[in-house]
Enzyme design. Structure first.
Site, PDB file in Angstrom:
ATOM      1  N   LEU A  16      50.658 109.893   8.593  1.00  0.00           N
ATOM      2  CA  LEU A  16      51.324 110.915   9.409  1.00  0.00           C
ATOM      3  C   LEU A  16      50.485 111.335  10.606  1.00  0.00           C
ATOM      4  O   LEU A  16      50.992 111.896  11.567  1.00  0.00           O
ATOM      5  CB  LEU A  16      51.632 112.144   8.551  1.00  0.00           C
ATOM      6  CG  LEU A  16      52.614 111.922   7.397  1.00  0.00           C
ATOM      7  CD1 LEU A  16      52.756 113.200   6.591  1.00  0.00           C
ATOM      8  CD2 LEU A  16      53.966 111.473   7.933  1.00  0.00           C
ATOM      9  N   GLY A  17      49.207 111.112  10.538  1.00  0.00           N
ATOM     10  CA  GLY A  17      48.332 111.500  11.644  1.00  0.00           C
ATOM     11  C   GLY A  17      46.908 111.130  11.311  1.00  0.00           C
ATOM     12  O   GLY A  17      46.577 110.820  10.167  1.00  0.00           O
ATOM     13  N   GLY A  54      42.564 110.314  13.039  1.00  0.00           N
ATOM     14  CA  GLY A  54      41.642 109.970  14.111  1.00  0.00           C
ATOM     15  C   GLY A  54      40.442 109.285  13.508  1.00  0.00           C
ATOM     16  O   GLY A  54      40.517 108.670  12.444  1.00  0.00           O
ATOM     17  N   PHE A  69      37.750 110.631  12.178  1.00  0.00           N
ATOM     18  CA  PHE A  69      37.112 111.279  11.041  1.00  0.00           C
ATOM     19  C   PHE A  69      38.089 111.877  10.037  1.00  0.00           C
ATOM     20  O   PHE A  69      37.677 112.417   9.022  1.00  0.00           O
ATOM     21  CB  PHE A  69      36.167 112.380  11.538  1.00  0.00           C
ATOM     22  CG  PHE A  69      35.206 111.905  12.584  1.00  0.00           C
ATOM     23  CD1 PHE A  69      34.363 110.833  12.322  1.00  0.00           C
ATOM     24  CD2 PHE A  69      35.146 112.500  13.836  1.00  0.00           C
ATOM     25  CE1 PHE A  69      33.478 110.380  13.282  1.00  0.00           C
ATOM     26  CE2 PHE A  69      34.265 112.059  14.789  1.00  0.00           C
ATOM     27  CZ  PHE A  69      33.430 110.992  14.516  1.00  0.00           C
ATOM     28  N   ARG A 101      42.510 111.887   8.473  1.00  0.00           N
ATOM     29  CA  ARG A 101      43.859 111.347   8.520  1.00  0.00           C
ATOM     30  C   ARG A 101      44.712 112.081   7.495  1.00  0.00           C
ATOM     31  O   ARG A 101      44.213 112.620   6.514  1.00  0.00           O
ATOM     32  CB  ARG A 101      43.873 109.848   8.247  1.00  0.00           C
ATOM     33  CG  ARG A 101      43.433 109.482   6.852  1.00  0.00           C
ATOM     34  CD  ARG A 101      43.328 107.986   6.645  1.00  0.00           C
ATOM     35  NE  ARG A 101      44.621 107.344   6.558  1.00  0.00           N
ATOM     36  CZ  ARG A 101      44.786 106.021   6.535  1.00  0.00           C
ATOM     37  NH1 ARG A 101      43.729 105.230   6.634  1.00  0.00           N
ATOM     38  NH2 ARG A 101      45.976 105.483   6.427  1.00  0.00           N
ATOM     39  N   VAL A 102      46.023 112.094   7.736  1.00  0.00           N
ATOM     40  CA  VAL A 102      46.986 112.660   6.788  1.00  0.00           C
ATOM     41  C   VAL A 102      48.028 111.584   6.522  1.00  0.00           C
ATOM     42  O   VAL A 102      48.565 110.989   7.457  1.00  0.00           O
ATOM     43  CB  VAL A 102      47.664 113.927   7.352  1.00  0.00           C
ATOM     44  CG1 VAL A 102      48.696 114.458   6.358  1.00  0.00           C
ATOM     45  CG2 VAL A 102      46.625 114.997   7.654  1.00  0.00           C
ATOM     46  N   ASP A 152      44.297 130.939  13.106  1.00  0.00           N
ATOM     47  CA  ASP A 152      44.608 129.800  13.983  1.00  0.00           C
ATOM     48  C   ASP A 152      46.114 129.570  14.066  1.00  0.00           C
ATOM     49  O   ASP A 152      46.596 128.450  13.872  1.00  0.00           O
ATOM     50  CB  ASP A 152      43.897 128.530  13.489  1.00  0.00           C
ATOM     51  CG  ASP A 152      43.894 127.426  14.550  1.00  0.00           C
ATOM     52  OD1 ASP A 152      44.036 127.757  15.747  1.00  0.00           O
ATOM     53  OD2 ASP A 152      43.749 126.251  14.189  1.00  0.00           O
ATOM     54  N   LYS A 193      49.488 128.773  15.654  1.00  0.00           N
ATOM     55  CA  LYS A 193      50.012 128.035  16.797  1.00  0.00           C
ATOM     56  C   LYS A 193      51.120 127.117  16.294  1.00  0.00           C
ATOM     57  O   LYS A 193      51.222 126.870  15.073  1.00  0.00           O
ATOM     58  CB  LYS A 193      48.902 127.229  17.489  1.00  0.00           C
ATOM     59  CG  LYS A 193      48.198 126.231  16.578  1.00  0.00           C
ATOM     60  CD  LYS A 193      47.051 125.554  17.315  1.00  0.00           C
ATOM     61  CE  LYS A 193      46.298 124.592  16.388  1.00  0.00           C
ATOM     62  NZ  LYS A 193      45.157 123.950  17.064  1.00  0.00           N
ATOM     63  N   ASN A 211      50.489 124.297  13.722  1.00  0.00           N
ATOM     64  CA  ASN A 211      50.082 124.633  12.358  1.00  0.00           C
ATOM     65  C   ASN A 211      51.215 125.218  11.528  1.00  0.00           C
ATOM     66  O   ASN A 211      50.985 125.711  10.424  1.00  0.00           O
ATOM     67  CB  ASN A 211      48.900 125.613  12.381  1.00  0.00           C
ATOM     68  CG  ASN A 211      47.599 124.926  12.739  1.00  0.00           C
ATOM     69  OD1 ASN A 211      47.510 123.700  12.737  1.00  0.00           O
ATOM     70  ND2 ASN A 211      46.586 125.705  13.064  1.00  0.00           N
ATOM     71  N   ASP A 234      47.331 124.170   7.428  1.00  0.00           N
ATOM     72  CA  ASP A 234      46.000 124.016   8.014  1.00  0.00           C
ATOM     73  C   ASP A 234      45.214 125.325   7.934  1.00  0.00           C
ATOM     74  O   ASP A 234      45.071 126.047   8.910  1.00  0.00           O
ATOM     75  CB  ASP A 234      46.078 123.534   9.463  1.00  0.00           C
ATOM     76  CG  ASP A 234      44.746 122.937   9.926  1.00  0.00           C
ATOM     77  OD1 ASP A 234      43.727 123.204   9.259  1.00  0.00           O
ATOM     78  OD2 ASP A 234      44.728 122.222  10.933  1.00  0.00           O
ATOM     79  N   THR A 292      42.281 128.744  18.884  1.00  0.00           N
ATOM     80  CA  THR A 292      42.659 127.792  19.915  1.00  0.00           C
ATOM     81  C   THR A 292      42.732 128.503  21.256  1.00  0.00           C
ATOM     82  O   THR A 292      43.394 129.543  21.357  1.00  0.00           O
ATOM     83  CB  THR A 292      44.022 127.153  19.583  1.00  0.00           C
ATOM     84  OG1 THR A 292      43.928 126.506  18.308  1.00  0.00           O
ATOM     85  CG2 THR A 292      44.432 126.139  20.631  1.00  0.00           C
TER      86      THR A 292
END
Length: 707
Positions: A369-370, A372, A374, A376-377, A509, A511, A514, A527, A546
């Site tokens: 699902l996502g 980078g 370091f 991942r989901v 956080d 936004k 999230n 999150d 953020t």
């Protein structure tokens, strides 16, 4: 349209803060240089608002760094230790270079008295330019932790001082510590010159005063004339009866020297805590203690928990086609069994059975699902029940420097139990990674919904010589989602924040990215990496959140509590309705410009003409810069928001019970594009995972031994 925002943190501080040590053999700034450095730093947002004594303490801890001609002081893109200092040029000259179309272009020159790197005092932000010496140069360096140590020390001292003042006021004796702390932010500071009358006998007043600095004389009228009856010094108070009712002043108070007073209005007091008469009548008993907010307690200790094995099966591409890779991780028995509560029993085995099979959790990994370099989901299926979850994986070496956030997320998400908060079902680790198993939210997040719903509209806007709206030309403008749709989402988030705050948790956080959407169209707050438990009315001082969403008290490092979440709700509501952030006009990519607007009381937020008056009023009350006066922080807390006109017809109980039909069901197109982008990003970064040294792996193992 506002883009996806990245959360940042200034680093957590455990317990009592201590002054960081300077580098070995560092040469501190000299007393004869203090005034010059203070003047250079005085133009900065963070430094200019500090007390002069604190400014001097900070400057005295700055140290010299020699930069030979040609050396690079700052490199564009640097993070971590290379991006934690601000610099003031003592001598020499620097050129500022930025990479544009692959070439370094000079964009500025820095000479004696110039400073750069202000944002590094807030958080670990990648350096935005390269700074190189064009001749032998010397700078004074200021470390982020040194700066934040003194700012925190100042704020804690001021809070403790006002709390001590309030402890000595008899009519406030029945207030709890948490209630006194809530009052601290409500005081205004007023200055009076020698000979100036502060209050006059016989006049009606609604202000209560505490002497912060200076002296004052108290007079009363008698048949023989005015008579001195008292002399007030620091920490003395007067006018406290004004907090009870509107009655004539019983004496005149006149400043004897320059006088600085902390003042509190009766109206403000009542907004925050309610009528004082009721608080005075309240008994200090077990009943009062029982009214305090419940604290979340972890369900089980990490000590002496039976270990359990976790097997993660995933497809791995190789030269001979796809193969199944099995990753072995370790968890704990209570977390493995947690997954099977209410689920399908294992074939021929009770969920509470003993033996190795009962202690094994098998997960099959599916779509990413996502992710980078370091983290991942991905979607995973638990084999014994067939239930799907979201698996969040984090590289240990990437989070080992801020483990507090990881452990807070673990404890909080394991214990939250609210329909609009994501729940954690298990946590485990292998040699390189930490894992969380969460609710699967297939509908994407609120940013996906906003992108799908936002549109460009034309509205007639009176301007210039066009005074009459119907004759004014039409102007193109961006419009976010409808107010009805936003009301459903914002209302759900209000309920989630109310639950968290009642359990002493500040989220920190908020936004669109999230807030996740489940298969039915309901939202869940997710999150919890920056969430934190606050107890006994305490504050926290870590800068996190953020840019664009952070509250003024967070930017200025004044210490904060749940107030930052209600500010974040105001920003989120504005973003959902308009498609842009409230502090983004005129447009800028510089986060420091945004921060200045956030704390600047003269900066006026612009509201598009299509917003309803009720929506504008609620946003403005949430974006109140003084936290004590912010909606959500007054006496009725979240009920003030629930009772606001914008929510006039919302059935709160139906919403919380999920009996209200979601006005919008998730669509595959909402998040499909972003998922595709993330999968591509995963492919690009797949071969870029770090190669940890044995020493680094050992450190990770020690830090996360109790995970």
């Amino acid at each position: 349209m506002t883009g996806r925002a990245k959360a940042i943190t200034g680093g957590a501080v455990k317990g009592k803060a201590t002054l960081p040590k300077l580098p070995t053999n560092a040469v501190k700034s000299q007393p004869e240089d203090y005034a010059f450095i203070e003047n250079a730093l005085g133009r900065l947002l963070l430094f200019g608002k500090l007390d002069s004594q604190v400014q001097r303490k900070i400057v005295s801890e700055m140290y010299e760094r020699t930069v030979p001609a040609g050396d690079i002081l700052i490199k564009e893109g640097d993070t971590g230790l290379a991006a934690c200092e601000l610099y003031v040029v003592k001598s020499g000259k620097f050129e500022v270079l930025q990479k544009r179309q692959g070439q370094n272009v000079r964009v500025n020159i820095k000479e004696r008295g110039d400073c750069f790197g202000e944002i590094s005092l807030m958080y670990d932000s990648p350096r935005t330019a390269t700074v190189a010496a064009t001749m032998d140069a010397v700078v004074w360096a200021l470390d982020r932790q040194v700066f934040r140590f003194f700012v925190r020390e100042l704020q804690e001292t001021q809070v403790s001082q006002v709390e001590l003042f309030l402890n000595s006021v008899p009519i406030l004796a029945n207030l709890s510590r948490e209630e006194r702390i809530r009052l601290v932010d409500a005081f205004e500071e007023n200055t009076y010159q020698a000979g100036q009358k502060v209050i006059v006998e016989g006049d009606k007043g609604d202000l209560f005063y505490i002497v912060k600095e200076g002296e004052a004389i108290v007079y009363q009228n008698t048949p023989g004339g005015q008579r001195k009856v008292n002399h007030l010094f620091k920490a003395d108070f007067f006018g406290e009866r004004a907090l009870l009712k509107d009655e004539p002043r019983m004496a005149t108070v006149e400043a004897y020297t320059k006088l600085v007073c902390l003042t509190l209005k009766r109206e403000t007091f009542q907004e925050i805590l309610g009528p004082l008469e009721q608080l005075m009548a309240r008994e200090k008993s077990n009943q009062v203690v029982a009214q305090k907010m419940a604290k979340l307690q972890p369900r089980g200790s990490h000590v002496h928990r039976p270990p359990a094995e976790v097997l993660i099966k995933r497809n791995k591409k190789g030269r001979n086609g796809n193969t199944i890779e099995v990753v072995r991780a370790r968890g704990h028995l209570d977390e493995v069994l947690e997954l099977r509560k209410g689920g399908t029993k294992l074939e021929g085995m009770d969920p509470g059975a003993s033996g190795k099979e009962a202690n094994t959790l098998v997960l099959t990994e599916g779509t990413v699902l996502g992710g980078g370099a370091f983290s991942r989901v991905s979607i995973v299926t638990e084999e014994s029940t067939g239930r799907t979850y979201a698996l969040k994986r984090m590289r240990k070496s990437a989070v080992v420097q801020c483990p507090e956030h990881v452990f807070c997320e673990q404890a909080i998400t394991k214990n939250v139990a609210h329909p609009f908060c994501i729940r954690q079902y298990a946590s485990f680790q292998d040699k390189y990674h930490l894992y969380f198993l969460f609710d699967l939210m297939p509908g994407g997040d609120l940013m996906d919904v906003l992108v799908a719903e936002a549109k460009v509209i034309k509205r007639r806007v009176p301007q210039g010589t066009w005074r009459i709206g119907c004759l004014a030309p039409k102007v193109k403008m961006l419009q976010g989602m409808s107010e009805d749709l936003a009301r459903f989402y914002i209302g759900s988030i209000v309920l989630a924040l109310e639950y968290l705050h009642n359990n002493n948790i500040v989220y920190r956080d908020l936004k669109p990215e999230n807030v996740f959407i489940d298969a039915s169209g309901y939202v869940k707050l997710g999150d919890f990496g920056f969430a934190k438990v606050l107890e006994n009315g305490n504050r926290t001082y870590t800068f996190c959140g953020t840019p664009g969403y952070v509250a003024p008290e967070n930017v200025l490092a004044h210490g904060y509590n749940y107030s930052v979440d209600w500010w974040g709700l105001g920003v989120l509501m504005y973003v959902l309705l308009t498609g842009r952030q409230p502090f983004s006009t005129p447009k800028t990519d510089d986060p420091m410009v945004v921060m200045r607007r956030i704390v600047d009381e003269n900066y006026q937020i612009k509201y598009p003409p299509y917003l309803s008056p009720a929506a504008k009023d609620l946003i403005s009350r949430l974006l109140e810069r003084k936290p004590a006066k912010r909606m959500g922080m007054l006496n009725a807390r979240a009920m003030d928001i629930k009772n606001h006109k914008w929510f006039e017809n919302l059935a709160w109980e139906e919403l919380e019970a999920r009996r209200m039909a979601a006005p919008r069901k998730p669509k595959e197109a909402d998040s499909a594009k972003r998922v595709k982008e993330m999968i591509e990003n995963e492919k690009k970064t797949a071969g870029k995972t770090p190669k940890e040294t044995p020493e680094e792996l050992q450190e990770c193992e020690m830090v996360f031994a109790d995970f």
